[in-house]
Design a protein around this motif. Sequence first.
Motif, mmCIF file in Angstrom:
data_model
loop_
_atom_site.group_PDB
_atom_site.id
_atom_site.type_symbol
_atom_site.label_atom_id
_atom_site.label_comp_id
_atom_site.label_asym_id
_atom_site.label_seq_id
_atom_site.Cartn_x
_atom_site.Cartn_y
_atom_site.Cartn_z
ATOM 1 N N THR A 196 0.831 -1.211 0.000
ATOM 2 C CA THR A 196 0.000 0.000 0.000
ATOM 3 C C THR A 196 0.855 1.245 0.000
ATOM 4 O OG1 THR A 196 -1.744 -1.191 1.188
ATOM 5 C CG2 THR A 196 -1.829 1.211 1.218
ATOM 6 N N LEU A 197 1.940 1.228 0.784
ATOM 7 C CA LEU A 197 2.843 2.380 0.814
ATOM 8 C C LEU A 197 3.451 2.619 -0.569
ATOM 9 C CD1 LEU A 197 4.373 4.593 2.325
ATOM 10 C CD2 LEU A 197 6.061 2.859 2.996
ATOM 11 N N LYS A 198 3.799 1.543 -1.238
ATOM 12 C CA LYS A 198 4.338 1.681 -2.593
ATOM 13 C C LYS A 198 3.308 2.322 -3.519
ATOM 14 C CE LYS A 198 6.378 -1.058 -6.328
ATOM 15 N NZ LYS A 198 6.777 -2.434 -6.764
ATOM 16 N N SER A 199 2.042 1.882 -3.381
ATOM 17 C CA SER A 199 0.981 2.464 -4.200
ATOM 18 C C SER A 199 0.760 3.929 -3.853
ATOM 19 C CB SER A 199 -0.309 1.671 -4.000
ATOM 20 O OG SER A 199 -1.381 2.247 -4.696
ATOM 21 N N TYR A 200 0.795 4.257 -2.561
ATOM 22 C CA TYR A 200 0.624 5.645 -2.140
ATOM 23 C C TYR A 200 1.736 6.526 -2.697
ATOM 24 C CZ TYR A 200 -3.105 4.640 1.253
ATOM 25 O OH TYR A 200 -4.283 4.294 1.852
ATOM 26 N N LYS A 201 2.961 6.019 -2.699
ATOM 27 C CA LYS A 201 4.078 6.818 -3.215
ATOM 28 C C LYS A 201 3.939 7.044 -4.720
ATOM 29 C CE LYS A 201 7.562 5.726 0.293
ATOM 30 N NZ LYS A 201 8.881 5.097 0.558
ATOM 31 N N SER A 203 1.084 7.228 -6.257
ATOM 32 C CA SER A 203 0.022 8.230 -6.381
ATOM 33 C C SER A 203 0.554 9.620 -6.042
ATOM 34 C CB SER A 203 -1.145 7.873 -5.453
ATOM 35 O OG SER A 203 -1.691 6.627 -5.804
ATOM 36 N N LEU A 204 1.439 9.686 -5.032
ATOM 37 C CA LEU A 204 2.028 10.977 -4.675
ATOM 38 C C LEU A 204 2.856 11.530 -5.833
ATOM 39 C CD1 LEU A 204 2.703 13.235 -2.673
ATOM 40 C CD2 LEU A 204 4.547 11.782 -1.776
ATOM 41 N N GLY A 205 3.629 10.655 -6.508
ATOM 42 C CA GLY A 205 4.407 11.112 -7.659
ATOM 43 C C GLY A 205 3.513 11.637 -8.767
ATOM 44 N N LEU A 206 2.389 10.936 -8.997
ATOM 45 C CA LEU A 206 1.451 11.393 -10.028
ATOM 46 C C LEU A 206 0.833 12.734 -9.645
ATOM 47 C CD1 LEU A 206 -0.165 10.841 -12.621
ATOM 48 C CD2 LEU A 206 -1.803 9.554 -11.230
ATOM 49 N N THR A 207 0.516 12.905 -8.371
ATOM 50 C CA THR A 207 -0.087 14.160 -7.911
ATOM 51 C C THR A 207 0.908 15.294 -8.000
ATOM 52 O OG1 THR A 207 -1.510 12.899 -6.400
ATOM 53 C CG2 THR A 207 -1.312 15.254 -6.001
ATOM 54 N N GLU A 208 2.164 15.009 -7.666
ATOM 55 C CA GLU A 208 3.195 16.051 -7.764
ATOM 56 C C GLU A 208 3.347 16.526 -9.203
ATOM 57 O OE1 GLU A 208 6.180 14.885 -4.024
ATOM 58 O OE2 GLU A 208 6.539 14.066 -6.028
ATOM 59 N N ARG A 209 3.343 15.598 -10.150
ATOM 60 C CA ARG A 209 3.448 15.987 -11.556
ATOM 61 C C ARG A 209 2.209 16.772 -11.997
ATOM 62 N NH1 ARG A 209 5.666 10.774 -11.726
ATOM 63 N NH2 ARG A 209 3.697 9.850 -12.429
ATOM 64 N N SER A 210 1.060 16.335 -11.508
ATOM 65 C CA SER A 210 -0.167 17.061 -11.860
ATOM 66 C C SER A 210 -0.164 18.446 -11.241
ATOM 67 C CB SER A 210 -1.399 16.284 -11.375
ATOM 68 O OG SER A 210 -1.479 15.021 -11.995
ATOM 69 N N ASN A 211 0.388 18.593 -10.077
ATOM 70 C CA ASN A 211 0.462 19.901 -9.424
ATOM 71 C C ASN A 211 1.406 20.834 -10.178
ATOM 72 O OD1 ASN A 211 2.207 21.540 -7.080
ATOM 73 N ND2 ASN A 211 -0.021 21.632 -6.824
ATOM 74 N N THR A 226 -0.128 13.106 3.145
ATOM 75 C CA THR A 226 -0.686 12.606 4.407
ATOM 76 C C THR A 226 -0.905 11.099 4.341
ATOM 77 O OG1 THR A 226 -1.792 14.714 4.840
ATOM 78 C CG2 THR A 226 -2.627 12.782 5.995
ATOM 79 N N SER A 227 -1.401 10.618 3.200
ATOM 80 C CA SER A 227 -1.616 9.176 3.045
ATOM 81 C C SER A 227 -0.305 8.407 3.110
ATOM 82 C CB SER A 227 -2.320 8.894 1.713
ATOM 83 O OG SER A 227 -3.599 9.490 1.674
ATOM 84 N N ASP A 430 -9.694 8.486 -1.336
ATOM 85 C CA ASP A 430 -10.695 7.814 -0.517
ATOM 86 C C ASP A 430 -10.800 6.342 -0.900
ATOM 87 O OD1 ASP A 430 -13.116 7.921 1.353
ATOM 88 O OD2 ASP A 430 -14.033 7.191 -0.505
ATOM 89 N N ALA A 431 -10.724 6.057 -2.188
ATOM 90 C CA ALA A 431 -10.779 4.671 -2.649
ATOM 91 C C ALA A 431 -9.564 3.892 -2.166
ATOM 92 C CB ALA A 431 -10.875 4.617 -4.165
ATOM 93 N N GLN A 432 -8.401 4.527 -2.177
ATOM 94 C CA GLN A 432 -7.188 3.872 -1.686
ATOM 95 C C GLN A 432 -7.316 3.529 -0.196
ATOM 96 O OE1 GLN A 432 -4.118 6.733 -2.899
ATOM 97 N NE2 GLN A 432 -3.198 5.125 -4.152
#
Length: 472
Positions: A196-201, A203-211, A226-227, A430-432
């Motif tokens: 799960t932590l790997k998946s969260y990271k 997702s964080l990378g994708l969010t950072e690029r989107s930001n 936070t996740s 939320d789904a994660q």
Amino acid sequence: MYKSLSSLVAAAIALGGCSLIPQYQRPEAPVATQFPQTSAYAPASSGPLAADQGWREQFHDPVLQQLIERSLLNNRDLRVAALNVEGYQAQYRIQRADLYPAVSATGSGSRQRVPSSLSSTGDPAISSSYSATLGISAYELDFFGRLRSLSKEASLTYLSSEEAQRSVQLSLVASVANAYLTWRADQELLMLTQDTLKSYKQSLGLTERSNEAGLASALDLSQSRTSVKSAEASLAKFQRQVAQDLNSLILLVGAPVSADLPGRPLASELLAEVPSGLPSDLLQRRPDILEAEYLLQAANANIGAARAAFFPSISLTANAGSSSSELSGLFKAGSGGWLFEPQINLPIFNAGSLRASLDYSKIQKDIRVSQYEKSIQTAFQEVSDGLAARKTYKQQLLAQRDLVQASQDYYRLAERRYRIGVDNNLTFLDAQRSLFSAQQALITDRLAQLTAEVSLYKALGGGWVEHTNSAL
């Protein structure tokens, strides 16, 4: 001379009186004749009873079987219980020995010089004395069964200690099984958290690029971080729990346990199913209930000893031997002698001490009756809880598996919609979290179901008793 002494000893052993022990009657079990059969309980099964199964048949995981076998060899609490049995056995032998006269042989010799100033003749003199004696001393004739009552009490206490040892063994088997299952569950939770932590990271990378591209807000980025931090905290927690679980298992086994032991996952069939619909008289096979009943019988025997103290006690001292002023004449004709000294002790006034002792022994029996009944009630409640837990946990696991499947579908759909820009990051996060929480709950519920089965196996008295010798 010695023939007459032997006849006296034989007659003393043959003498025996009545027993003043009250007739023992097993108290009625203060529980229902059947375990509960409402809708919360699993249906009856035609399979073998748990009380007829050994722990090898109950626990299917070969690694767990190996750990249980090692614990039966190395656990220190079990060693103490076995030594307690030997100690009570020795006490019983000591008490039983009082039923027989103690025969002892003594020999002595002395030479004494008397100076002329103390001699009746005015001349110095040397005197010699030699003797050899065989006899018994203060042997109590058990006319009223006091010694036999005490011997029976010691015997029953010894038997209760054997049941206490069985109870420790049963608790040890259940404790090792629960510790092993908890260790496996925390290992699965640790692996789940790592994934799960790997998946969260990711997702964080994708969010950072989107930001950076202006497609995700700072709030989305903060929530993703936070996740990740929450998963890292959970990772540290499960790492600690896995290490502590292994330490607990090592303590129970009493020997080193490798952290890399292979084992079956919790989703597999680790335990044999214990049937329900069982008669409550199966509880009489539990070692703790048998222990309580032996202690009750011992208290009942002690009443006999307290009653016998009201009656006279007769003890014998007798010996036969020879004596001579010269060692060479010790066993010549005419040197023999004997002593016969019976003694009777009749209690007349003791300020109520004997009555108080009898009252105390009766109170102790009443206490043992209550303890025996409480042990049956506790066992009945433990089995009933276990039978209720089985069916409800099965229903709970089915619902939880469906929830995990629904959460996985929700997660895949949310991820797809987030990547194509249909939904925002909040829905995806939320789904994660929902999936992670559902997967954790499924592992926890499976562990609870397995430990409940172990507890039911223990509550029914195990069944590995017949296999103890081969295991030990």
